[in-house]
Scaffold this active site. Structure first.
Site, short mmCIF file in Angstrom:
data_model
loop_
_atom_site.label_atom_id
_atom_site.label_comp_id
_atom_site.label_asym_id
_atom_site.label_seq_id
_atom_site.Cartn_x
_atom_site.Cartn_y
_atom_site.Cartn_z
N THR A 44 -0.62 65.62 22.92
CA THR A 44 -1.72 64.94 23.59
C THR A 44 -1.25 63.60 24.17
O THR A 44 -1.67 63.21 25.27
CB THR A 44 -2.89 64.70 22.60
OG1 THR A 44 -3.32 65.96 22.10
CG2 THR A 44 -4.05 64.00 23.29
N HIS A 47 0.40 64.29 27.38
CA HIS A 47 -0.60 64.48 28.44
C HIS A 47 -1.02 63.13 29.02
O HIS A 47 -1.12 62.94 30.24
CB HIS A 47 -1.85 65.17 27.88
CG HIS A 47 -1.70 66.65 27.65
ND1 HIS A 47 -1.61 67.56 28.67
CD2 HIS A 47 -1.65 67.36 26.50
CE1 HIS A 47 -1.50 68.78 28.17
NE2 HIS A 47 -1.52 68.69 26.85
N HIS A 67 -2.01 58.57 17.83
CA HIS A 67 -2.99 58.90 16.79
C HIS A 67 -2.40 59.49 15.51
O HIS A 67 -3.16 59.83 14.61
CB HIS A 67 -4.06 59.85 17.36
CG HIS A 67 -3.51 61.13 17.90
ND1 HIS A 67 -3.03 61.24 19.17
CD2 HIS A 67 -3.37 62.34 17.34
CE1 HIS A 67 -2.61 62.47 19.39
NE2 HIS A 67 -2.80 63.17 18.27
N CYS A 97 -19.94 61.33 13.78
CA CYS A 97 -21.20 60.59 13.64
C CYS A 97 -21.89 60.82 12.31
O CYS A 97 -22.65 59.96 11.83
CB CYS A 97 -22.15 60.95 14.78
SG CYS A 97 -22.85 62.62 14.69
N ASP A 199 8.93 81.22 23.30
CA ASP A 199 9.04 80.00 24.09
C ASP A 199 10.03 80.24 25.21
O ASP A 199 10.69 81.30 25.26
CB ASP A 199 9.48 78.82 23.21
CG ASP A 199 9.03 77.47 23.76
OD1 ASP A 199 8.06 76.90 23.24
OD2 ASP A 199 9.65 76.99 24.75
N LEU A 266 -5.18 76.87 20.11
CA LEU A 266 -5.13 75.43 19.93
C LEU A 266 -4.76 74.71 21.23
O LEU A 266 -5.09 73.54 21.41
CB LEU A 266 -4.10 75.07 18.84
CG LEU A 266 -3.91 73.58 18.56
CD1 LEU A 266 -5.13 72.99 17.84
CD2 LEU A 266 -2.65 73.33 17.72
N ILE A 291 -9.70 76.34 18.35
CA ILE A 291 -9.31 75.43 17.26
C ILE A 291 -9.28 74.00 17.77
O ILE A 291 -8.58 73.68 18.74
CB ILE A 291 -7.92 75.80 16.70
CG1 ILE A 291 -7.88 77.26 16.26
CG2 ILE A 291 -7.56 74.87 15.54
CD1 ILE A 291 -8.80 77.62 15.12
#
Length: 346
Positions: A44, A47, A67, A97, A199, A266, A291
């Site tokens: 991510t 990205h 993260h 939340c 791959d 995913l 996912i």
């Protein structure tokens, strides 16, 4: 004057990022300040760094991204009771939340109001990060910093593979990026009879073999469907874990899964993907799982249990350790696919 820290900042709506000096964030009563000891680069993050279509539609620079981390609690808010200064922690990165129908039904991992650190708010590519205390996970003191920093993506692999039981079943891992590599070892540890790894990158296929894959296939040189048909006597694989996001690979995943099998996705394709729903989903009677994140906190319990076992060793796929200042080298390795997991140390 407030203290400052080094941080990797997504500074503009363009390719790249900058190492900058920013103010150390202040905590609220229910938050914790953590001194980051190790932080790893995720797909991510790539990205966001490369500024692809997904990141253009999701994130809003300038902000600190990243993260995945491990660190030591530096300061706690006045209402915090679950952790103390000096505790060794990692974190669930989805801030939820607690009030939407999903949260109230035990499905907080798909909270409709989720914020993700390093995506929707400042992250951990820095010397310090602030998080709600309820998101922290205490680490075993004996766990290495680098392994502790990749528990969050390891949780993605665990959630993907264990969306359906794999004991005694054949499993295909499509895409051998870092989470795909972790999925290989999860499938083996949980009793898969045969693990295929697909791959286009020989470097990562070698890592997949080291992580326990039974068959590794370069999809440019061999037809994945032919390989699966030959090894399974034409029956197809029981479980497909899609980690690539590539339209051709995704289509192959749906074609190789056996009738009544499972496809867990995913990956994050940057554009809509065409799938033959009639023939590859409906008539085959398969189950498809989307996912996202980790089940809170069932997956974290599974992660801890697997890491304590002798069946899982993530060290082989942690291939590079770099200083925070060397982040550009780390991202270059990720973009070129010449690494497993890259860990940065502030």
């Amino acid at each position: 004057m407030r203290r400052k820290m080094k941080a990797i900042v997504k500074h503009e709506r363009n390719f790249g990022a900058k190492l900058m000096e920013v103010v150390i964030p202040e905590i609220k009563d229910d938050e914790v300040l953590i001194k980051v000891k190790a932080t790893s680069i995720c797909g991510t993050d790539v990205h966001i760094y490369t500024w692809d279509e997904w990141s253009q539609s999701r994130v809003n620079p300038p902000y600190v991204f990243g993260h995945e981390f491990s660190g030591i609690v530096e300061e706690v808010g006045s209402n915090v009771t679950n952790v103390n200064v000096g505790d060794y922690v990692s974190a669930e990165t989805h801030i939820v939340c607690g009030q939407c129908p999903q949260c109230l039904s035990g499905n907080a991992h798909i909270c409709k109001n989720t914020e993700i650190i390093g995506v929707d708010r400042d992250g951990c590519f820095a010397e310090f990060v602030v998080l709600p205390a309820t998101n922290l996970w205490k680490n075993d003191p004996s766990m290495p910093l680098d392994v502790a920093s990749i528990q969050e993506p390891f949780g993605n692999a665990v959630h993907t593979v264990l969306a359906q039981g794999v004991a005694g079943k054949s499993v295909a891992i499509i895409g051998c990026g870092p989470i795909g590599l972790m999925a290989v070892t999860v499938a083996k540890a949980c009793g898969a009879s045969h693990v295929f790894a697909f791959d286009l990158n020989d470097y990562r296929l070698r890592l997949a073999k080291e992580m326990g894959a039974t068959s590794v296939v370069n999809s440019e040189r061999e037809n994945p469907l032919s390989v699966v048909n030959r090894i399974t006597d034409g029956n197809g694989v029981d479980v497909v874990c899609e980690m690539s996001g590539h339209p051709i690979a995704m289509d192959q995943g749906f074609k190789m899964v056996t009738n009544g099998g499972v496809v867990s996705i995913l990956s994050l394709p940057v554009r809509p993907v065409e799938i033959d729903v009639t023939n590859d989903i409906v008539f085959k009677g398969i189950t498809v799982h989307g996912i996202t994140g980790r089940k809170m906190y069932k997956t974290w319990q599974q992660v801890s249990g697997l890491l304590k076992s002798t069946e899982v060793n993530l060290k082989p796929m942690i291939t590079h350790h770099l200083k925070l200042e060397e982040f550009e080298k780390g991202f270059d390795l990720m973009i070129k696919g010449q690494c497993g997991k890259v860990v940065l140390h502030p």
